[in-house]
Design an enzyme around this catalytic site. Structure first.
Site, PDB file in Angstrom:
ATOM      1  CG  ASP A 195      -1.898  -1.111   1.307  1.00 40.57           C
ATOM      2  OD1 ASP A 195      -1.873  -1.754   0.166  1.00 40.57           O
ATOM      3  OD2 ASP A 195      -2.565  -1.327   2.226  1.00 40.57           O
ATOM      4  CG  ASP A 245      -0.672   5.086  -0.010  1.00 41.31           C
ATOM      5  OD1 ASP A 245      -1.611   4.826  -0.431  1.00 41.31           O
ATOM      6  OD2 ASP A 245      -0.607   4.809   1.391  1.00 41.31           O
ATOM      7  CG  LEU A 291     -10.023   5.190   5.862  1.00 38.47           C
ATOM      8  CD1 LEU A 291      -9.583   4.200   6.898  1.00 38.47           C
ATOM      9  CD2 LEU A 291     -10.497   6.434   6.590  1.00 38.47           C
ATOM     10  CD  GLU A 341     -13.926   2.070  14.500  1.00 40.31           C
ATOM     11  OE1 GLU A 341     -13.653   1.716  13.165  1.00 40.31           O
ATOM     12  OE2 GLU A 341     -14.794   2.776  14.712  1.00 40.31           O
ATOM     13  CE  LYS A 375      -7.443   0.807   6.187  1.00 41.48           C
ATOM     14  NZ  LYS A 375      -7.353  -0.282   5.052  1.00 41.48           N
ATOM     15  CG  ASP A 396      -6.116  -6.989   5.154  1.00 42.23           C
ATOM     16  OD1 ASP A 396      -6.546  -6.291   4.085  1.00 42.23           O
ATOM     17  OD2 ASP A 396      -4.680  -7.508   4.829  1.00 42.23           O
ATOM     18  CE1 TYR A 423     -16.262   1.075   7.360  1.00 39.75           C
ATOM     19  CE2 TYR A 423     -15.390  -1.179   7.333  1.00 39.75           C
ATOM     20  CZ  TYR A 423     -15.793  -0.077   6.562  1.00 39.75           C
ATOM     21  OH  TYR A 423     -15.766  -0.133   5.314  1.00 39.75           O
ATOM     22  CE  LYS A 463      -3.163   0.786   5.030  1.00 41.77           C
ATOM     23  NZ  LYS A 463      -3.003   0.256   3.740  1.00 41.77           N
ATOM     24  CB  CYS A 510      11.068 -21.843 -22.224  1.00 41.71           C
ATOM     25  SG  CYS A 510      10.612 -22.938 -20.690  1.00 41.71           S
ATOM     26  CB  CYS A 560      10.938 -26.719 -22.930  1.00 42.82           C
ATOM     27  SG  CYS A 560      10.022 -25.088 -23.496  1.00 42.82           S
ATOM     28  CB  CYS A 589       7.295 -21.279 -22.074  1.00 41.50           C
ATOM     29  SG  CYS A 589       7.463 -22.949 -23.033  1.00 41.50           S
ATOM     30  CB  CYS A 618       7.171 -26.351 -21.658  1.00 44.63           C
ATOM     31  SG  CYS A 618       8.034 -25.708 -20.297  1.00 44.63           S
TER      32      CYS A 618
HETATM   33  S1  IVH Z   1     -13.728   3.664   7.875  1.00 44.94           S
HETATM   34  C1  IVH Z   1     -14.571   6.989   5.144  1.00 44.94           C
HETATM   35  N1  IVH Z   1     -13.189   1.631   9.832  1.00 44.94           N
HETATM   36  O1  IVH Z   1     -10.711  -0.003   4.928  1.00 44.94           O
HETATM   37  C2  IVH Z   1     -13.852   6.101   6.189  1.00 44.94           C
HETATM   38  N2  IVH Z   1     -12.574   1.270   7.222  1.00 44.94           N
HETATM   39  O2  IVH Z   1      -9.141   2.120   3.286  1.00 44.94           O
HETATM   40  C3  IVH Z   1     -14.153   4.660   5.623  1.00 44.94           C
HETATM   41  N3  IVH Z   1     -11.697  -1.004   6.585  1.00 44.94           N
HETATM   42  O3  IVH Z   1     -12.677   0.527   2.523  1.00 44.94           O
HETATM   43  C4  IVH Z   1     -13.714   3.645   6.282  1.00 44.94           C
HETATM   44  N4  IVH Z   1     -11.646  -1.555   9.069  1.00 44.94           N
HETATM   45  O4  IVH Z   1     -13.344  -1.312   3.990  1.00 44.94           O
HETATM   46  C5  IVH Z   1     -13.203   1.983   8.314  1.00 44.94           C
HETATM   47  N5  IVH Z   1     -12.392   0.107  11.251  1.00 44.94           N
HETATM   48  C6  IVH Z   1     -12.723   0.362   9.789  1.00 44.94           C
HETATM   49  C7  IVH Z   1     -12.374  -0.211   9.005  1.00 44.94           C
HETATM   50  C8  IVH Z   1     -12.297   0.014   7.783  1.00 44.94           C
HETATM   51  C9  IVH Z   1     -11.347  -1.941   7.584  1.00 44.94           C
HETATM   52  C10 IVH Z   1     -11.441  -0.922   5.165  1.00 44.94           C
HETATM   53  C11 IVH Z   1     -12.877  -0.445   4.598  1.00 44.94           C
HETATM   54  C12 IVH Z   1     -12.414   0.673   3.821  1.00 44.94           C
HETATM   55  C13 IVH Z   1     -10.763   0.636   3.667  1.00 44.94           C
HETATM   56  C14 IVH Z   1     -10.512   2.042   3.707  1.00 44.94           C
END
Ligand code: IVH
Length: 676
Positions: free
Chosen positions: A33, A37, A83, A123, A125, A127, A236, A324, A418, A421, A436, A441
């Site tokens: 990520d 970014d 986010l 909170e 995040k 995955d 969330y 992160k 390749c 082969c 290939c 092969c």
């Molecule tokens: S809030 C506008 N809270 O992360 C705020 N997102 O990059 C929207 N995600 O698409 C998200 N845990 O699917 C929020 N505790 C949490 C989360 C969460 C996972 C995911 C969500 C979102 C992505 C944002």
């Protein structure tokens, strides 16, 4: 704008779009990520210099993601934004400063919000995959994926299979009738490992991480399969309400919890910036102890009034940010660069490394993805490199980090042939991978044969990689059909294969002849045709002959067979070499018809629990029978259970079935039900 600038900006856009497809559509990200970014930020910066020339389809102009055409579209009532990310204290403090500044904009001195008076909710995040759940008058009426942020996909049927999503919530006493909440659907690590084990045994590609597995499971066209994957959800946020009675995000979460929605218990309200940051730090190591993957934390301004005042940019809310932890990076040396050939012939360059420990596991290889990536990073044999490993992602080379003045080897060149082969390889236009194309092969042949013999395909026991290597290298086997001409004499010459094992192998090969059309279709390894599609095709066409005669339109009309699959089948069956191979399989006695025509439907929707010991089935066999007829097997008895099959010495499950008045079947009754 100069030509060079234009070129650079276009290249950046192309690169970002490619990573978008890898991430959102194929669920196979190549970069972290953070790297994504950086690319995006670079594009934003470049575009700023020429802000009057930004096309509407630039990656900077959209929320992200792509809507697939397989599901019906659902327009989100409020955009599902993503986010912004922060990675360290400085970046996080910048976010906080922006919040303070935003809140105080246009306010007289005496009414300003003090820097240390802003509450944040922290909170995890999770995955997984972001979804919306809509309740009208208490009833769960619709669920959707995030899609591109404005339009998602209708996956209501699949979401209904997740036990922790209530189908009803007690809204009658509330002063709102419409509630759309947002949450993350995920798989915990144990469930992920189990699914991969099954996929491996079935010769299907394994999922790279729990997120991909969750996304894959949620977007299956058949909810009955989704139901077998133990998906879960954490809600969330509130997405949309007809009347918003809350003052803060935290209060809203408590309410959702009291309505029966699943909120993550680690959600914490912090009184100020200091408390917030201390909490963030405390999760750095602790996050490994959770049973599910998190890719950081989410920090949200608590007061909803403040959130409103801060608003959002085209992509992100200004009142929330992700924090992160960067992937662990270590330095090592490239001892060699080799190329690996996959089942479909794609060639991947791989760095062979001096072994090092990263994120708790020893790493001695790292992917270099493709020719463009190697060129961009200019990785050469002998270089000192930084490698990184994030979660379940395959280790990768981040960059070269040679000491100044270190003498270097030659730049890496893709081989022209390749490595297995020696066929001249080629790179199709618009693709990043070299291929290939030699179907013969040995690397591809071995992978295809392994798949053919795997448990979910022809189920040929005793045909592992060691035996196959020798059979292919010795020239005994190249095509699937060659397996059926093998004799015990051919096998006794193989190394490490005792006479008894040779006998067993011949028996297993013989037995596999009657596996039936579903398994054969799956075993042939036709692109896009997995186990389920094979079963549907066999059920519809009954014989290979009929299938060979089906037109593209005939195929496409079959429920669940889309144009991509139909196209792939036509291409495969249209090739002369494949027709000859099918003919040979038939001549050698491989059954190419489906005996059991009603597969997949008779027990559809019926839920079974097995208890005690059965005489004529192992647990797995009984389970497979039920699944093959479209039923489900769960481990505990509930009011949703249709049948409890009780063998000898049944446990407490039988008692519970009696209490709940669930029908109890003896082994005999169970057999009759299967045979009906
Ligand atoms: S809030 C506008 N809270 O992360 C705020 N997102 O990059 C929207 N995600 O698409 C998200 N845990 O699917 C929020 N505790 C949490 C989360 C969460 C996972 C995911 C969500 C979102 C992505 C944002």
């Amino acid at each position: 704008m100069s030509l060079d600038d234009k070129k650079e900006i276009e290249n950046l856009r192309r690169e970002i779009r490619r990573h978008d497809v890898l991430y959102y559509v194929e669920d196979q990200p190549e970069i972290t990520d953070r790297e994504y970014d950086r690319l995006l930020q670079k594009l934003i910066d470049r575009e700023k210099e020429h802000s009057d020339e930004i096309p509407a389809d630039s990656p900077t102009q959209r929320v992200g993601g792509k809507v697939s055409e397989r599901f019906t579209g659902v327009a989100h009532k409020a955009a599902m934004l993503s986010l912004d990310n922060t990675y360290n204290l400085d970046e996080f403090r910048d976010f906080h400063n922006r919040v303070v500044k935003g809140l105080n904009k246009g306010k007289p001195e005496e009414n300003q919000v003090a820097e240390n008076d802003i509450e944040y909710v922290v909170e995890l995040k999770i995955d997984g995959l972001g979804v919306t759940l809509t309740y009208e008058n208490g009833l769960f009426v619709q669920g959707a994926t995030r899609g591109d942020g404005r339009t998602g996909e209708d996956i209501t049927a699949n979401l209904r299979t997740i036990r922790s999503i209530p189908l009803n919530i007690p809204m009658e006493k509330e002063d709102f009738n419409f509630l759309e909440v947002r949450g993350e659907v995920y798989l915990d690590r144990t469930a992920f490992l189990k699914i991969n084990e099954e996929r491996k045994a079935g010769g299907q590609p394994e999922f790279a991480n729990p997120r991909n597995a969750a996304a894959g499971s949620l977007r299956l066209l058949d909810p009955a399969i989704t139901a077998r994957r133990p998906l879960d959800i954490f809600v969330y946020s509130v997405g949309f309400m007809d009347h918003m009675p809350f003052k803060t995000h935290y209060e809203a979460m408590q309410k959702l919890k009291s309505l029966g929605l699943r909120i993550n218990p680690r959600t914490v309200l912090c009184r100020n910036f200091e408390e917030t940051f201390a909490l963030i730090e405390s999760w750095r190591e602790k996050k490994q102890t959770l049973s599910y993957d998190v890719d950081g934390l989410v920090v949200k301004v608590n007061a909803l009034g403040y959130q409103e005042k801060l608003g959002s940019t085209a992509r992100h809310p200004r009142w929330a940010v992700a924090y992160k932890y960067e992937a662990e990076q270590v330095v090592t040396e490239v001892e060699d660069i080799i190329c690996q050939v996959g089942r479909t012939g794609s060639i991947t360059p791989v760095a062979v490394l001096r072994s090092v420990l990263v994120s708790g596991s020893t790493v001695s290889r790292a992917t270099l993805h493709n020719e463009d990536e190697i060129k961009r990073k200019d990785v050469r044999v002998g270089d000192t490199v930084v490698i990184e490993k994030a979660g379940e992602v395959i280790p990768k080379v981040v960059r070269v980090a040679n000491e100044a003045g270190k003498s270097r080897g030659q730049p890496f060149k893709m081989p022209q042939k390749c490595p297995e082969c020696e066929t001249k390889i080629f790179r199709p236009e618009g693709e990043v991978a070299w291929r290939c194309v030699n179907a013969a092969c040995p690397a591809q042949v071995k992978e295809r044969l392994l798949h053919f013999a795997s448990r979910r395909a022809m189920d040929i026991d005793h045909l592992g990689p060691a035996v196959l290597d020798q059979l292919v290298d010795g020239g005994n086997v190249q095509h699937f059909s060659d397996l059926y001409t093998l004799k015990a004499e051919d096998l006794v010459e193989l190394e490490r294969l005792a006479e008894k094992s040779a006998r067993n192998l011949i028996d297993s090969i013989e037995k596999s002849k009657s596996a039936g059309l579903t398994r054969v279709l799956h075993a042939l390894g036709i692109r896009h045709v997995g186990q389920r599609a094979a079963a549907i095709l066999a059920q519809k066409f009954h014989s290979m002959n009929e299938l060979q005669e089906a037109s593209f339109e005939d195929l496409e009309q079959v429920d669940e067979i889309g144009p991509i699959m139909a196209e792939s089948l036509r291409a495969f069956l249209g090739q002369e070499a494949n027709q000859q191979e099918i003919q040979r399989l038939a001549e050698l006695g491989v059954v190419l018809i489906e005996e059991c025509k009603e597969i997949g439907n008779r027990l559809r929707g019926k839920q079974f629990v097995l208890t005690g010991t059965l005489k004529d089935f192992s647990r797995d066999q009984a389970k497979e029978k039920i699944l093959s007829l479209g039923g489900r097997v769960t481990s505990s008895v509930s009011s949703k259970t249709d049948y409890v099959v009780a063998g000898a010495d049944p446990g407490s499950k039988r008692d519970k079935a009696e209490k709940l008045e669930v029908e109890i079947l003896t082994e005999g009754q169970f057999k009759r039900l299967l045979a009906e």
